[in-house]
Every structure is written in C-alpha cells, then in structure tokens.
Design an enzyme around this catalytic site. Structure first.
Site, PDB file in Angstrom:
ATOM      1  N   ALA A  23      49.997  98.539  58.807  1.00  0.00           N
ATOM      2  CA  ALA A  23      49.669  99.518  59.843  1.00  0.00           C
ATOM      3  C   ALA A  23      49.666 100.910  59.227  1.00  0.00           C
ATOM      4  O   ALA A  23      50.685 101.369  58.712  1.00  0.00           O
ATOM      5  CB  ALA A  23      50.705  99.440  60.960  1.00  0.00           C
ATOM      6  N   TYR A  82      52.178  98.211  70.251  1.00  0.00           N
ATOM      7  CA  TYR A  82      51.887  99.577  69.813  1.00  0.00           C
ATOM      8  C   TYR A  82      50.865 100.200  70.771  1.00  0.00           C
ATOM      9  O   TYR A  82      50.472  99.578  71.750  1.00  0.00           O
ATOM     10  CB  TYR A  82      51.478  99.586  68.334  1.00  0.00           C
ATOM     11  CG  TYR A  82      52.651  99.115  67.474  1.00  0.00           C
ATOM     12  CD1 TYR A  82      53.853  99.826  67.466  1.00  0.00           C
ATOM     13  CD2 TYR A  82      52.592  97.930  66.748  1.00  0.00           C
ATOM     14  CE1 TYR A  82      54.953  99.379  66.736  1.00  0.00           C
ATOM     15  CE2 TYR A  82      53.694  97.479  66.014  1.00  0.00           C
ATOM     16  CZ  TYR A  82      54.878  98.213  66.021  1.00  0.00           C
ATOM     17  OH  TYR A  82      55.969  97.762  65.319  1.00  0.00           O
TER      18      TYR A  82
HETATM   19  C1  LIG Z   1      57.940  93.063  56.868  1.00  0.00           C
HETATM   20  C2  LIG Z   1      56.873  92.851  57.924  1.00  0.00           C
HETATM   21  C3  LIG Z   1      56.056  93.910  58.294  1.00  0.00           C
HETATM   22  C4  LIG Z   1      55.041  93.723  59.229  1.00  0.00           C
HETATM   23  N1  LIG Z   1      54.183  94.751  59.512  1.00  0.00           N
HETATM   24  C5  LIG Z   1      53.094  94.521  60.284  1.00  0.00           C
HETATM   25  C6  LIG Z   1      52.077  95.495  60.404  1.00  0.00           C
HETATM   26  O1  LIG Z   1      52.092  96.546  59.765  1.00  0.00           O
HETATM   27  N2  LIG Z   1      51.037  95.206  61.236  1.00  0.00           N
HETATM   28  C7  LIG Z   1      50.949  94.033  61.910  1.00  0.00           C
HETATM   29  O2  LIG Z   1      49.994  93.823  62.657  1.00  0.00           O
HETATM   30  N3  LIG Z   1      51.879  93.078  61.774  1.00  0.00           N
HETATM   31  C8  LIG Z   1      52.934  93.286  60.960  1.00  0.00           C
HETATM   32  N4  LIG Z   1      53.821  92.275  60.746  1.00  0.00           N
HETATM   33  C9  LIG Z   1      53.550  90.951  61.311  1.00  0.00           C
HETATM   34  C10 LIG Z   1      52.800  90.079  60.284  1.00  0.00           C
HETATM   35  O3  LIG Z   1      51.537  90.610  59.970  1.00  0.00           O
HETATM   36  C11 LIG Z   1      52.620  88.644  60.818  1.00  0.00           C
HETATM   37  O4  LIG Z   1      51.779  88.688  61.937  1.00  0.00           O
HETATM   38  C12 LIG Z   1      53.943  87.987  61.181  1.00  0.00           C
HETATM   39  O5  LIG Z   1      54.908  88.206  60.167  1.00  0.00           O
HETATM   40  C13 LIG Z   1      53.777  86.491  61.436  1.00  0.00           C
HETATM   41  O6  LIG Z   1      53.268  85.844  60.292  1.00  0.00           O
HETATM   42  P1  LIG Z   1      54.216  85.014  59.248  1.00  0.00           P
HETATM   43  O7  LIG Z   1      54.975  84.017  60.066  1.00  0.00           O
HETATM   44  O8  LIG Z   1      53.268  84.409  58.291  1.00  0.00           O
HETATM   45  O9  LIG Z   1      55.134  86.027  58.612  1.00  0.00           O
HETATM   46  C14 LIG Z   1      54.874  92.455  59.853  1.00  0.00           C
HETATM   47  C15 LIG Z   1      55.733  91.404  59.496  1.00  0.00           C
HETATM   48  C16 LIG Z   1      56.700  91.581  58.536  1.00  0.00           C
HETATM   49  C17 LIG Z   1      57.553  90.397  58.144  1.00  0.00           C
END
Ligand SMILES: Cc1cc2nc3c(=O)[nH]c(=O)nc-3n(C[C@H](O)[C@H](O)[C@H](O)COP(=O)(O)O)c2cc1C
Length: 364
Positions: free
Chosen positions: A57, A182
């Site tokens: 983001a 957001y």
């Molecule tokens: C450290 C961290 C930071 C994240 N920052 C964002 C972000 O900047 N924008 C966003 O849309 N999702 C963000 N997410 C969500 C991830 O993009 C993702 O949708 C979420 O972790 C689920 O996927 P996963 O189970 O593969 O981790 C973040 C997740 C983590 C763990």
C-alpha cells in the site's frame, strides 16, 4: 499441463506464471521514500520467478499512510527510488505492480512490531485522520474528520497524480486499494459510511468515490494493467457483501479494470472471519463466474497443489500469496518442484535447483 505455470496475457504485459506476490506493508520508509530495504525485499521475489510483485500500500497523500513508515507517492521526488525497484524486477522477467492507497480512519498507526495502536493527531508520528463519516474504527481512537465534497475532489485528483507517477516510475500494474477497511472501503461499507450526500446511502452513492477514481486513473493508465483490490464481504451483518461486490465487479469490467483482487474484511472491528485454508477463494470464484472479470484468489494458499486446483477449477485467474513468500522468497521455485514442473531458475542460482528441496522431500 500445469495451469499455475501457464502464461497470462494482460494489457501490454505477459505474466510468466500465475503466482503473484501479494502487497505487504514493510513499515520501513521515511517520508514516503522507498529505501534499499524495499529494493532488496521486492527484488528477491523477482529473482525467485514470481510472475509479478505487488508493492505494498503506497499512499497517495501523506495523511493516507497507515503509519508514518509507509511508502508514499504523493510527490515527484518519490519516483526516483521506485524506478530502481521496477527496473530490477523487470530485469528478472517479472512484472512490477504498485498498490495505491489511502488509509482514511485507519491511518496514523504505529508499526506492528512496536505495538499496534493509533497515535493521536498531536503525536510526532501521528496526524488527524479523515473518513467518510466522523466515526472511529475503535471507540478509543481518534474521531476522523468527515471529508468535504471539495476534499473528495482533491483525493480523486491525488489518486490520478499518483497513478501518473507510478507509470513514470515503470510500474506495469496499478492496483487501487479498495479493501481491508481503508478509505475507499470505508466509503463502500454501509457500516462505516453514514453520509447523507451523493457519496453515502445507496449502492450508487457508496461506490461513487471508487468509480470516480477509476475514471480518473484509466486514461493515465491506458498502457498498463489496472486492478482493484476489494474486500468482498465485511463479515458483519448489514455490511458490504458478495452481492454488492458482484454488482461492483460488473461495473469495473465495463470501465476497463482488468483484474479484481478478492480479499475480505477489515471494515469493522466486530467482524467474524472464519479463517481456514483458502477461505476467501469462494468469493473470487463467485465474482469471476458472475461478472466475467478476471480475479485473483488470496488468503492462506500455501501449497502448489492447492494453488493448481484453484486455477484448474476456474476459481481465479491468479493466486496471490503473502506470508508464505515472506517465509520463502523462492516459493515459486519450490511450487514448481512440487508439481514436477521444470522452471528455469535464475542462472546464478541454478546449481541449487533440485538439490536442497529434493533432499528435504526425500527425508520426509
Ligand atoms: C506484513 C503484511 C503486510 C500487509 N500489507 C498489505 C498491504 O499493504 N496491502 C494489502 O492489500 N494487503 C496487505 N496485507 C495482506 C496480504 O496482501 C494478504 O492479502 C494476506 O496476508 C493474506 O494472504 P496470505 O495468507 O497469503 O498471507 C498484508 C499482510 C501482511 C502479512
């Protein structure tokens, strides 16, 4: 034939496979500027042959950062370091993407590892937050200021300018962040948006801000792929839901958005999320089937077999993976191993191919 390792053509880009790094905030920027941390962090996934790398983001206004340490793209000076990042990602055959964002009432936060919690407006690393309505996310947080119509116009313009800078910096995918509670999601959700003007109330009014942003960005993003990330449900009664997400997806398709990135939740504190492997995939499947817009699936996708099944059964066009990539930046190599697909590794790393991981599998 592996679908996970098949190509996907989008506007002016070819994804080499269907594995994309999900955007993940690093809380490691100063005044919005990217650093070597971002270059190495994002670059490692490109070395690891993920098809595209979505940058975290990235705020279109300084007050749109989740935390003081978020990336920003609200001034031209930010572009230089981003150019280094996109250039490296491209040099590895991957596609650089950027997520444009505004945190609204969830801004002015601390870094997670320093104890999450919103800073008051007068704190050195905090500021006054804004939102569709003056309702805090948590009772003990700042009361955000409701945006005026004039301020909404400025916001749309700032998204457009941010997209122009993103294109100049070399990103080939621009994703509008309309998820996770957001600012744009705050407008979409009837639980958060209590306005009684043309930006609140009906579905048409609550989606107005997002659609104005898409309209503003589309002409400047004609040579790149435009994506929107949504939360397909608030996981709360009377909130934003799948039906509204499908209706929105149909409109976004008409407007030339190429991909809807399907996440869930984040709007309200009382949400009840039934976490499990691939728990968000059914939302992607339904939106894809009903709107005919391309979708991503994201959320607890951790094995090649699971990812392959999602794609084979047309539940999404891409899989986005977050935490598993933090755990293993070379996950794409290992997913290929798991499917017995012969993926070309970065030549510098070629001597490791099929050694460590196969040895591990043998041990198991
Ligand atoms: C450290 C961290 C930071 C994240 N920052 C964002 C972000 O900047 N924008 C966003 O849309 N999702 C963000 N997410 C969500 C991830 O993009 C993702 O949708 C979420 O972790 C689920 O996927 P996963 O189970 O593969 O981790 C973040 C997740 C983590 C763990």
């Amino acid at each position: 034939m592996s679908k996970l390792f098949s190509k996907l053509e989008l506007n002016n880009i070819t994804l080499n496979n269907r594995i994309v790094v999900s955007p993940m905030c690093q809380y490691s920027a100063e005044d919005g500027f990217a650093t070597d941390w971002h270059l190495v962090h994002l670059g490692q996934f490109a070395i690891g042959r993920s098809a595209a790398v979505m940058q975290e983001a990235t705020a279109v206004q300084a007050i749109g950062r989740i935390s003081y340490w978020d990336l920003g793209i609200w001034k031209d000076e930010h572009i230089y370091k981003f150019q280094q990042i996109t250039s490296f990602i491209k040099s590895q055959g991957s596609i650089p993407g950027i997520q444009l964002a505004h945190a609204g009432r969830k801004a002015s936060d601390n870094r997670p590892w320093e104890g999450r919690g919103q800073f008051p407006a007068d704190h050195a690393n905090g500021w006054q937050t804004v939102a569709p309505s003056p309702i805090p996310f948590l009772d003990n947080q700042q009361h955000p200021l409701a945006l005026t119509v004039r301020e909404i116009e400025t916001l749309v313009e700032d998204f457009k300018k941010a997209a122009e800078r993103a294109v100049q910096a070399g990103y080939q995918i621009v994703e509008i962040h309309a998820a996770h509670g957001y600012l744009i999601h705050q407008f979409l959700s009837p639980l958060v948006n209590q306005r009684d003007d043309e930006y609140g109330g009906s579905f048409a009014n609550r989606t107005r801000l997002l659609l104005e942003i898409v309209d503003a960005i589309k002409p400047v993003a004609s040579n790149i792929s435009l994506w929107v990330r949504i939360s397909a449900t608030d996981w709360a009664e009377h909130g934003w839901d799948l039906k509204q997400s499908i209706a929105l997806a149909k409109i976004l398709k008409e407007k030339g958005v190429e991909m809807i990135d399907v996440s869930t939740g984040g709007a309200v504190h009382h949400q009840k999320i039934p976490l499990s492997q691939g728990y968000q995939v059914p939302f992607s499947q339904e939106i894809k089937a009903q709107s005919r817009l391309k979708t991503t699936a994201v959320g607890i996708i951790t094995s090649a077999k699971q990812a392959e099944e999602i794609l084979q059964s047309e539940k999404s066009d891409l899989v986005l993976i977050g935490r598993a990539f933090l755990d293993d930046p070379h996950l794409t190599y290992h997913f290929a191993d798991q499917l017995n697909y012969s993926l070309d590794w970065a030549p510098q790393y070629g001597r490791a191919k099929g050694t460590i991981n196969n040895a591990k599998e043998t041990e198991n």
